[in-house]
Design an enzyme around this catalytic site. Structure first.
Site, short mmCIF file in Angstrom:
data_model
loop_
_atom_site.label_atom_id
_atom_site.label_comp_id
_atom_site.label_asym_id
_atom_site.label_seq_id
_atom_site.Cartn_x
_atom_site.Cartn_y
_atom_site.Cartn_z
CD GLU A 22 -1.88 -2.38 1.19
OE1 GLU A 22 -0.75 -2.71 1.62
OE2 GLU A 22 -2.76 -3.21 0.89
CG HIS A 29 -10.42 -6.94 6.67
ND1 HIS A 29 -9.48 -7.58 7.41
CD2 HIS A 29 -10.02 -7.10 5.38
CE1 HIS A 29 -8.56 -8.12 6.60
NE2 HIS A 29 -8.87 -7.84 5.37
C1 TPP Z 1 -2.30 -4.86 3.76
C2 TPP Z 1 -3.30 -5.71 3.07
N1 TPP Z 1 -3.60 -5.50 1.77
C3 TPP Z 1 -4.51 -6.26 1.15
C4 TPP Z 1 -5.16 -7.27 1.80
C5 TPP Z 1 -6.22 -8.08 1.10
N2 TPP Z 1 -5.74 -9.45 0.78
C6 TPP Z 1 -6.14 -10.50 1.52
S1 TPP Z 1 -5.46 -11.93 0.99
C7 TPP Z 1 -4.64 -11.17 -0.25
C8 TPP Z 1 -3.75 -11.94 -1.17
C9 TPP Z 1 -2.59 -12.55 -0.47
O1 TPP Z 1 -1.81 -13.28 -1.37
P1 TPP Z 1 -0.63 -14.19 -0.86
O2 TPP Z 1 0.30 -13.39 0.01
O3 TPP Z 1 -0.03 -14.86 -2.01
O4 TPP Z 1 -1.31 -15.23 0.13
P2 TPP Z 1 -2.43 -16.33 -0.22
O5 TPP Z 1 -3.74 -15.66 -0.09
O6 TPP Z 1 -2.17 -16.82 -1.59
O7 TPP Z 1 -2.26 -17.39 0.80
C10 TPP Z 1 -4.92 -9.80 -0.24
C11 TPP Z 1 -4.36 -8.83 -1.20
C12 TPP Z 1 -4.84 -7.45 3.17
N3 TPP Z 1 -5.44 -8.38 3.93
N4 TPP Z 1 -3.89 -6.68 3.76
#
Ligand code: TPP
Ligand code: MG
Lengths: 326, 318
Positions: free
Chosen positions: A59, A128
């Site tokens: 972010e 959230h």
């Molecule tokens: C700071 C922040 N930005 C965005 C999100 C929304 N978000 C939740 S899961 C996700 C994707 C995460 O991807 P990854 O790190 O590959 O983990 P995975 O979900 O594949 O286990 C996002 C962007 C969040 N929870 N926190």
């Protein structure tokens, strides 16, 4: 011609119309191409991957990139997936985005929008669900928009995109799927102009975003008891349309302010201070300030609900203001 | 080297528990019995379970939002998880946490809502272990997308500088929400970034529970001997959608099918059967026992009361 469209559709239309009009507008954010909340989904089909850009989960750097792009000729829109995460970009928003125009003595501009859904909708938990708008009324140089209807959202977002300053555009997740009348024809709503959502003569209730539907329910109930509440929606917290609020107060002499963000240091605190400083002679009773509990938001729906002002709470605040509550 | 039989059986049972529990939670979310959404890790159970295998109870875990595998792996029970998801008074947090599972007494540390906010906290936990001489190891699990977050680099820097007993575990499941990771991650592998900070790394098949366990065991013993941090990247694949509100459709069917062939639970079962450790009857008995445990937990959560509203004022300050 007008149709009933959702808040999400209204926001998408604003993006679409503005991006067609101005090729320098780009959208940056996490998963904006498919779009988890759908305000940006499929825009990539029309505008291409160069203008609708999926970013890494970062972010602070996303907002930083938008600032740099804005200073050098683009008009970026950043989507922050949950407004709680604006705090991860706080340095960029509070220390950088809003300050360079002034300290460069007007040489640099940062025309950008941060579009961010947030607020409590049940089930999302402490990080959230927060309503963080008021945080951004404190740093200089920022504008803060928090619309309550699809009509307002579309018109305000178009103005935000055209504005030469950084604008935070907050969307309450409870409102995203709500429908409202929205004209087919092009229109904009200037930033800094409040809207009277219900006319009344007895008490002025200033509310915004998802507090508007609650204020209208409260007003309806109070009306049955013969109390006519005027519901004023500032729509933008910065700049604030003090004239419209003051005009209402000059009729009612009673002020109640409602927000879902935490009460301490919130929008209501600012408005109450303005009222005391500038409109003291028009207050027949202490300002009633409703806001979220000054605590983290707990997850369990029964607890979350209890931390936020309800329509009932607004009814009681209005009665307290009128001295009708023991 | 093979894992000893009891260890393997225990890991297997935990993986199966995760899979059945996720299925059940999904049903409960869709039926609106559970108010939150669910993030599941179908096909990637070996990472969380395998990483927690060689850890001690007192070791610290910073897990993920897709983390049933690591939470069950670290010793949380279906009842503890379900009561949190239901937001009931009988949950460990009395309804405050929801998906952000926590159980410090067995080393399950905070799961921040904001991805990447755990990097610094994990450094702090490892620093504290080192300064207090507690001998505890810290594991920081995160997705390949989260590796883009801003505290990632500084965490590696500090862990390396201070030779902290910290294991960085990247669960590379190839998707970052609705996008293939290569749309938002510049390199195929994440682990070599650790090398730039002087942190040794390994890239390991995350669908082989034995390899996951053993890589973590090596890293943990290095950490306990004062050898400092290790970075492990486990390659796996998310065969389900991002979360319960995501209809999917963006993952190629052939890709999902190819990874289904490498399913970690099937592989573990085949291994145990080949070694003569496991029979169809064992399988049947275990499935029944695990299902019964989950059903009892669902019933307990269903029947538990919601927390009393007056509790919202408790513990705002220490
Ligand atoms: C700071 C922040 N930005 C965005 C999100 C929304 N978000 C939740 S899961 C996700 C994707 C995460 O991807 P990854 O790190 O590959 O983990 P995975 O979900 O594949 O286990 C996002 C962007 C969040 N929870 N926190
Ligand atoms: Mg991933």
């Amino acid at each position: 011609m007008s149709r009933r469209i959702t808040f999400i559709q209204a926001v998408r239309e604003a993006f679409q119309e503005e991006m067609r009009r101005d090729g320098s507008i780009i959208i940056l954010g996490e998963d904006v191409r498919k779009g988890v909340f759908a305000t940006t989904s499929k825009l990539v089909d029309e505008f291409g991957p160069e203008r609708v850009i999926n970013t890494p989960i970062a972010e602070s750097a996303i907002v930083g990139a938008a600032i740099g792009a804005a200073m050098t000729g683009l008009r970026p829109v950043v989507q922050i997936m949950f407004s709680d995460f604006t705090y991860m970009a706080m340095e960029m928003i509070a220390n950088q985005a809003g300050q360079w125009h002034y300290i460069s003595d007007g040489v640099l501009k940062t025309p950008m929008v941060i579009e961010t859904p947030g607020g409590a909708r049940g089930g999302a938990g402490y990080g959230h669900s927060q309503s963080v708008e008021a945080t951004f009324i404190h740093p200089p140089g920022l504008k803060v928009v928090a619309a309550s209807t699809p009509y307002d959202a579309k018109g305000l977002l178009k103005s935000a995109i055209r504005d030469d300053n950084p604008v935070l555009f907050f969307e309450h997740r409870r409102l995203l799927t709500q429908r409202g009348e929205t004209p087919q024809e092009e229109y904009t709503i200037p930033l800094g102009r409040a809207d009277i959502k219900r006319k009344g003569t007895d008490v002025t209730v200033v509310a915004y975003s998802a507090s508007i539907p609650k204020a209208l329910i409260a007003a309806e109930r109070l009306s049955q008891q013969g109390i006519e509440v005027e519901v004023v929606d500032p729509r933008t917290l910065v700049p604030l349309d003090k004239e419209t609020i003051f005009a209402s107060l000059q009729k009612t002499y009673h002020l109640v302010v409602v927000e879902e963000g935490r009460r301490r240091g919130g929008f209501g605190a600012e408005l109450a201070a303005i009222a005391v400083e500038e409109w003291f002679d028009y207050l027949d009773a202490p300002v009633q300030r409703l806001g979220g509990l000054d605590a983290p938001l707990p997850y369990s729906p029964v607890l979350e609900t209890a931390c936020l002002p309800s329509a009932d709470d607004i009814v009681h605040a209005v009665l307290r203001s009128l001295g009708q509550e023991v | 080297m093979a894992l000893d039989h009891d260890t393997l059986k225990d890991l297997y049972r935990k993986m199966v528990t995760v899979r059945l529990l996720e299925k059940r939670v999904e049903q409960l979310v869709m039926a609106a019995r559970i108010p939150c959404s669910g993030h599941f890790g179908l096909g990637q159970e070996a990472v969380g379970v395998g990483v927690c295998g060689p850890l001690r109870k007192e070791d610290y875990l910073f897990g993920t939002h897709r983390g049933f595998a690591e939470y069950i792996g670290k010793g949380m029970t279906p009842a503890e998880i379900l009561t949190e998801y239901y937001g009931k008074a009988t949950s460990l947090s009395r309804g405050r946490l929801g998906q952000h599972l926590l159980k410090p007494e067995i080393g399950v540390m905070p799961l921040p809502s904001s991805l990447g906010s755990e990097f610094g906290m994990a450094v702090g936990a490892a620093l504290s272990s080192k300064l207090r001489g507690s001998g505890r190891v810290t594991v920081n699990l995160f997705g390949e997308g989260t590796a883009g977050q801003s505290d990632f680099g500084p965490a590696l820097e500090m862990a390396s500088l201070w030779r902290l007993p910290l294991i960085f575990v990247c669960n590379n499941n190839q998707y970052v929400e609705l996008a293939h990771y290569r749309e938002v991650v510049a390199t195929e592998d994440i682990a070599p970034r650790a090398g730039a900070y002087g942190v040794p790394y390994e890239i390991v098949d995350g669908n082989d529970i034995t390899l996951v366990y053993q890589a973590t065991e090596r890293a943990a013993s290095r950490a306990r001997q004062g050898g400092g941090p290790t970075f492990l990247e486990f390659k796996t694949y998310r065969r389900c959608t991002h979360y319960t509100g995501d209809p999917g459709g963006y993952q190629p069917k052939e890709e999902i099918a190819a990874w289904a062939q490498k399913d970690p639970i099937d592989r573990c079962r085949r291994l145990m059967m080949a070694q003569g450790l496991w029979t169809a009857a064992d399988e049947q008995a275990m499935l029944e026992a695990v299902s019964a445990e989950i059903e009892a937990a669902v019933q307990f959560a269903e029947e538990s009361p919601y927390p009393d509203v007056s509790t919202i004022y408790e513990h705002i300050y220490a």
